[in-house]
Scaffold this active site. Sequence first.
Site, mmCIF file in Angstrom:
data_model
loop_
_atom_site.group_PDB
_atom_site.id
_atom_site.type_symbol
_atom_site.label_atom_id
_atom_site.label_comp_id
_atom_site.label_asym_id
_atom_site.label_seq_id
_atom_site.Cartn_x
_atom_site.Cartn_y
_atom_site.Cartn_z
ATOM 1 N N LYS A 161 0.874 -1.190 0.000
ATOM 2 C CA LYS A 161 0.000 0.000 0.000
ATOM 3 C C LYS A 161 0.898 1.224 0.000
ATOM 4 C CE LYS A 161 -2.587 2.138 3.776
ATOM 5 N NZ LYS A 161 -3.636 1.897 4.787
ATOM 6 N N ASP A 189 -3.412 4.872 -0.540
ATOM 7 C CA ASP A 189 -4.179 5.458 0.571
ATOM 8 C C ASP A 189 -3.922 6.956 0.622
ATOM 9 O OD1 ASP A 189 -5.496 6.121 2.893
ATOM 10 O OD2 ASP A 189 -4.325 4.816 4.208
ATOM 11 N N ASP A 239 -11.873 4.331 4.877
ATOM 12 C CA ASP A 239 -11.190 4.092 6.156
ATOM 13 C C ASP A 239 -11.790 5.088 7.156
ATOM 14 O OD1 ASP A 239 -9.442 4.174 8.332
ATOM 15 O OD2 ASP A 239 -7.605 4.418 7.190
ATOM 16 N N GLY A 291 -4.411 -0.874 10.097
ATOM 17 C CA GLY A 291 -3.468 -0.813 11.209
ATOM 18 C C GLY A 291 -3.260 0.619 11.639
HETATM 19 O O1 OSB Z 1 -4.730 5.442 7.073
HETATM 20 O O2 OSB Z 1 -4.315 3.391 7.253
HETATM 21 C C1 OSB Z 1 -4.097 4.559 7.598
HETATM 22 C C2 OSB Z 1 -1.235 4.622 10.134
HETATM 23 C C3 OSB Z 1 -1.677 5.612 10.993
HETATM 24 C C4 OSB Z 1 -2.861 6.248 10.726
HETATM 25 C C5 OSB Z 1 -3.609 5.908 9.590
HETATM 26 C C6 OSB Z 1 -3.175 4.913 8.742
HETATM 27 C C7 OSB Z 1 -1.955 4.278 8.991
HETATM 28 C C8 OSB Z 1 -1.358 3.278 8.116
HETATM 29 C C9 OSB Z 1 -0.411 2.301 8.760
HETATM 30 O O3 OSB Z 1 -1.504 3.253 6.923
HETATM 31 C C10 OSB Z 1 -0.940 0.959 8.838
HETATM 32 C C11 OSB Z 1 -0.115 0.026 9.695
HETATM 33 O O4 OSB Z 1 -0.231 0.039 10.937
HETATM 34 O O5 OSB Z 1 0.628 -0.773 9.115
HETATM 35 MG MG MG Z 2 -6.067 4.590 5.680
#
Ligand code: OSB
Ligand code: MG
Length: 368
Positions: A161, A189, A239, A291
């Site tokens: 991603k 993203d 999300d 995550g």
């Molecule tokens: O938008 O998915 C997100 C991390 C912090 C806040 C928002 C996001 C994220 C990530 C990291 O994309 C995902 C991970 O923990 O691997």
């Molecule tokens: Mg996200």
Amino acid sequence: MRIDGIELRRVAMPLVSPFRTSFSTQTEKNILLVRAVVDGVEGWGECVTLPDPRYSPEYTDGAVDVMRRFLIPALTGVELSGAHMIGEILKPFKGHRMAKAAIETAVLDAELRIEGRSLARELGAVHDTVPCGVSVGIMDEIPRLLDAVDGYLAEGYVRIKLKIEPGWDVDVVRAVRERFGDDVLLQVDANTAYTLRDAQHLARLDDFGLLLIEQPLEEEDILGHADLAKLLRTPICLDESITSAQTAAAAIRLGATSVINIKPGRVGGYLEARRIHDLAVAQGVPVWCGGMVESGLGRAANVALAALPGFTLPGDVSASDRFYKVDLTEPFVMHDGALAVPQGPGLGVAPIPEILDELTTWTEWLPM
Ligand code: OSB
Ligand code: MG
């Protein structure tokens, strides 16, 4: 069962490399942990708030405040038949889902430890391992990004991603496709960085066979996402906008999302996360586990959730060493691109006391 007390604890964990998104750059992770003691047995929950309200309206100092001032008092002296009651009891307090999720998870962990059941089993997991995807931050230049992606693919990650923002999108995706080919499972993203006026530009991503584009528009812009979905071939995955089973149902009905990123903290806990999973499955909408750069505690619970049958896309479920040289728990290690689902009681993992002490910056015990 009764909660004897709750300990709030902050830990500071250095990241192996800075993690840049369209909304912030993190170099160190400051995590708020909740330790609930329930009938003498402890359970852990990780609060996924960030220090600033840039991803969601919640932020860590606010979570401490709302827990201390409202959530913990509302649970004080209450006889619980299980952690499933916590959501109802805390319902009069609007929002603050990440704070609520952390408390519910800690109590659920304790409850399941008392009963000797794993969270995976409790949630309805059907897999022993889950495939690992990795979220790759925005970088200063494309060659560095390509080196990072190369490294993750060599380690065995099965899905990449890319974080995007205006100025770091089409060219980056093209460069990754040119270097690594069309077979790599690839998605992007935006963390709300675009507006509907960017639709033409975002449609250029359609040429690259992406699995999905995550949250291109603002959190509250459900109709905008529905409009955008008609202009793109790349599936839209929400999300930030999905804060509950109710908003998930509405977004699906309106055509704003055809895939859902389920993050337990964002939706108020693992029980609500399962409800979203169930309704998505009923609607034929694939889900994956998001995550929040969790330590091993939050990661363990995410891995359990990701083992449910509707999680048909690899999640942002990576090994501990994606973010941390030293994890709070036994590290999650990837084998053949997958992590093993913890099978022990509760989360199946616990903090390693010496490491926890070393990284702790603050604690407060709240007797109940
Ligand atoms: O938008 O998915 C997100 C991390 C912090 C806040 C928002 C996001 C994220 C990530 C990291 O994309 C995902 C991970 O923990 O691997
Ligand atoms: Mg996200």
